[in-house]
Scaffold this active site. Structure first.
Site, PDB file in Angstrom:
ATOM      1  N   GLU A 197       0.832  -1.213   0.000  1.00  0.00           N
ATOM      2  CA  GLU A 197       0.000   0.000   0.000  1.00  0.00           C
ATOM      3  C   GLU A 197       0.867   1.264   0.000  1.00  0.00           C
ATOM      4  O   GLU A 197       0.414   2.335   0.388  1.00  0.00           O
ATOM      5  CB  GLU A 197      -0.966   0.022   1.193  1.00  0.00           C
ATOM      6  CG  GLU A 197      -1.610  -1.308   1.544  1.00  0.00           C
ATOM      7  CD  GLU A 197      -2.463  -1.901   0.430  1.00  0.00           C
ATOM      8  OE1 GLU A 197      -2.641  -1.246  -0.600  1.00  0.00           O
ATOM      9  OE2 GLU A 197      -2.959  -3.033   0.596  1.00  0.00           O
ATOM     10  N   ASP A 360      -1.123  -0.695  -9.998  1.00  0.00           N
ATOM     11  CA  ASP A 360      -1.469  -2.099  -9.760  1.00  0.00           C
ATOM     12  C   ASP A 360      -1.483  -2.815 -11.109  1.00  0.00           C
ATOM     13  O   ASP A 360      -2.159  -2.378 -12.053  1.00  0.00           O
ATOM     14  CB  ASP A 360      -2.855  -2.217  -9.122  1.00  0.00           C
ATOM     15  CG  ASP A 360      -2.827  -1.945  -7.627  1.00  0.00           C
ATOM     16  OD1 ASP A 360      -1.760  -2.101  -7.013  1.00  0.00           O
ATOM     17  OD2 ASP A 360      -3.878  -1.579  -7.075  1.00  0.00           O
ATOM     18  N   ASP A 476      -4.816  -7.168   2.792  1.00  0.00           N
ATOM     19  CA  ASP A 476      -5.989  -7.318   1.936  1.00  0.00           C
ATOM     20  C   ASP A 476      -7.275  -7.429   2.752  1.00  0.00           C
ATOM     21  O   ASP A 476      -8.321  -6.920   2.337  1.00  0.00           O
ATOM     22  CB  ASP A 476      -5.843  -8.559   1.055  1.00  0.00           C
ATOM     23  CG  ASP A 476      -4.514  -8.581   0.336  1.00  0.00           C
ATOM     24  OD1 ASP A 476      -4.416  -7.996  -0.745  1.00  0.00           O
ATOM     25  OD2 ASP A 476      -3.562  -9.174   0.886  1.00  0.00           O
TER      26      ASP A 476
END
Length: 550
Positions: A197, A360, A476
């Protein structure tokens, strides 16, 4: 192999793709919905990206690209059970495409797309099974060996490191286990590290330096709010003072791709992700291809384009969409050139600006169907440019450019609001006291058995307990709890892994280990085969130790 130094007036563009999925593997079930996350990403993202790299290699394009492969993704890509289930997934999609060709025989425009999907799945199957024998990691390693693709990695289970930092041992094990997994899988040590992140806290650079890492990434404000004002903003890294450098995300190039309003993927000509026959066909017809024959899911067969303005969705035109992807690639490269032209006047120390564009990986092909083709054209156009845009990796930059300015980045993430609020809030804060308690218990276990001779079953149990800790720490699950998607599954994953740890902890303490149940846990959670529970003994941490580079 490294890039050559850019000529005067040039600048560098570094594109980084972060490929990560949480560890989802359920051998206790014949099939499991969340395993489709991997199968969809393999079909629509990873294999198309490998196709891009294969074509660039065949055409001798002198590109540079960085890709972060998470340890959980590496483990799943190499897993025999998941490889077998993926082949079943592909064959079911081929069967559905054939069924659609028959169904649309009186709708030529739709049948044309159905035939396209059949070709797509046949090509995917051939590439996966025949060209790479089910080993996608080998494909990435092949391109890494050319010097044009730089592979890096991230934390073991993508743990959110600032919130695990109650224990430095927890952070070190996330970092070191991830790197060890990457080295075992690729045969090389990563010079870069993707912070899960992009979550950084001051002091984390010490852990990275001890692990042999040369650079990492932060969001823009991580450098803009650093301990000293950055002389070149986000267009040059800062050195943390210990041999590790931090690169910042460029907001302009990010906005062009990520923004819901301005980003390329929202163009009306691109394929609409949310229009899928899994939700549009009659239940009896689609039942064999959806979850348990009753719960509708995406099948991957989609017939409509974005269209926009809340109008009825129009039929997708692949040729038009690919033309738009090339147009957008040219626009992206042109805008990077204009950025470099503006920035050139501000670089007063002989340094070229570097535009860092991290994304991503799953955006390219999965969420944005044409994204892999867009990326291919960006790499082709930038490599052919006689102007100022030159592709580079951040690793090459550090070898070629003057020493960066020394400063400490600010605590930051690339999440909503820029800090940790997405990973700790009213939906998920309950998990952290439980994670911290389990971590401390694991450390005490490792400390208490130091010097003792353990039986093989005891050693296996402690190693499995360490796996359960890592799996419970994945970022997650709190992300999903906040986003509100598969919340029940995320809750269950955290509680299941903690329950498995607690069982192993209590049975070990009471000398009541059940080998049969232990074996079942090892089969279910078979990640990190080389894990050593002794790494959880805080007294074993050697500050300043750097693993030998391969």
């Amino acid at each position: 192999m490294t890039t050559s130094l850019p000529r005067s007036g040039q600048g560098l563009l570094s594109i980084i793709l972060h490929a990560h999925l949480p560890y989802v593997r359920h051998p206790e079930h014949d099939s499991f919905f969340e395993e489709n996350w991997l199968f969809e990403a393999m079909t629509e993202c990873y294999l198309p990206l490998i196709g891009v790299l294969d074509r660039l290699h065949a055409d001798n394009v002198d590109y540079r690209l960085t890709m972060s492969l998470s340890p959980t993704l590496i483990s799943m890509l190499r897993d025999d059970l998941l490889q077998t289930r993926y082949l079943s997934y592909l064959h079911s999609r081929l069967e559905l495409a054939e069924k659609e060709i028959t169904r649309t025989r009186k709708q030529p425009e739709y049948q044309k797309l159905a035939r396209l999907y059949r070709r797509f799945y046949l090509h995917t199957l051939s590439t996966y099974q025949d060209r790479y024998q089910g080993d996608l990691l080998a494909a990435f390693k092949k391109h890494q060996s050319t010097g044009k693709l730089e592979l890096i990695t991230t934390a073991a289970t993508h743990g959110f490191l600032p919130l695990l930092n109650v224990s430095e041992t927890a952070v070190r094990n996330q970092v070191n286990t991830g790197i060890a997994m990457f080295k075992a899988a690729t045969g090389s040590a990563p010079s870069g590290f993707w912070l899960p992140e992009c979550a950084y806290y001051p002091g984390l650079e010490t852990v990275l330096a001890d692990a042999g890492i040369a650079y990492f990434f932060v969001d823009s404000h991580g450098i803009m709010d650093a301990s000293s004002p950055p002389r070149h903003g986000v267009y040059a890294p800062i050195a943390c003072g210990n041999g590790v450098a931090a690169f910042a995300r460029d907001p302009e190039s990010s906005r062009q791709v990520w923004s819901a309003k301005e980003g390329y993927p929202g163009d009306f000509d691109y394929r609409e992700y949310y229009s899928d026959i899994g939700f549009e066909r009659e239940l009896d017809y689609i039942a064999p291809y959806i979850l348990d024959g009753k719960t509708r899911i995406n099948t991957g067969i989609k017939y409509h384009r974005v269209t926009g303005d809340n109008r009825p969705k129009e039929i997708y035109n692949p040729r038009q969409a690919l033309a738009k992807a090339r147009e957008h690639a040219q626009d992206f490269v042109d805008k990077r050139q204009r950025q470099i032209d503006r920035l050139g006047a501000t670089m007063d120390d002989g340094r070229q600006p570097i535009i860092v564009a991290p994304y991503d990986a799953e955006l390219f092909g999965h969420w944005w169907f044409e994204g892999a083709y867009w990326l291919e054209w960006v790499l082709r156009l930038a490599s052919e440019s006689a102007g100022g845009v030159q592709l580079s990796s951040c690793g090459d930059y550090l070898k070629q450019q003057p020493s960066p300015q020394v400063a400490t980045p600010a605590a930051s993430t690339w999440g909503d609001q820029g800090y940790s609020s997405y990973w700790i809030n009213e939906t998920n804060a309950w998990i952290y006291p439980l994670l911290h308690k389990a971590e401390l218990q694991m450390e005490k276990l490792a400390h208490d058995v130091q010097g003792l001779t353990l039986t093989p079953i005891q050693t296996r149990a402690l190693n499995q307990a360490a796996r359960s800790i890592l799996l419970a720490q994945a970022s997650d699950w709190p992300f999903i709890m906040k986003s509100g998607t598969t919340v029940d599954y995320a809750n269950k994953r955290v509680t299941d892994h903690l329950a498995r740890f607690n069982y192993l902890h209590d049975c070990f303490r009471k000398n009541r280990l059940n080998e049969r149940y232990l074996t079942a846990l090892e089969i279910m959670d078979n990640i990190f085969p080389d894990i050593d529970f002794r790494d959880y003994n805080p007294s074993n941490v050697r500050v300043g130790f750097k693993p030998a580079r391969s």
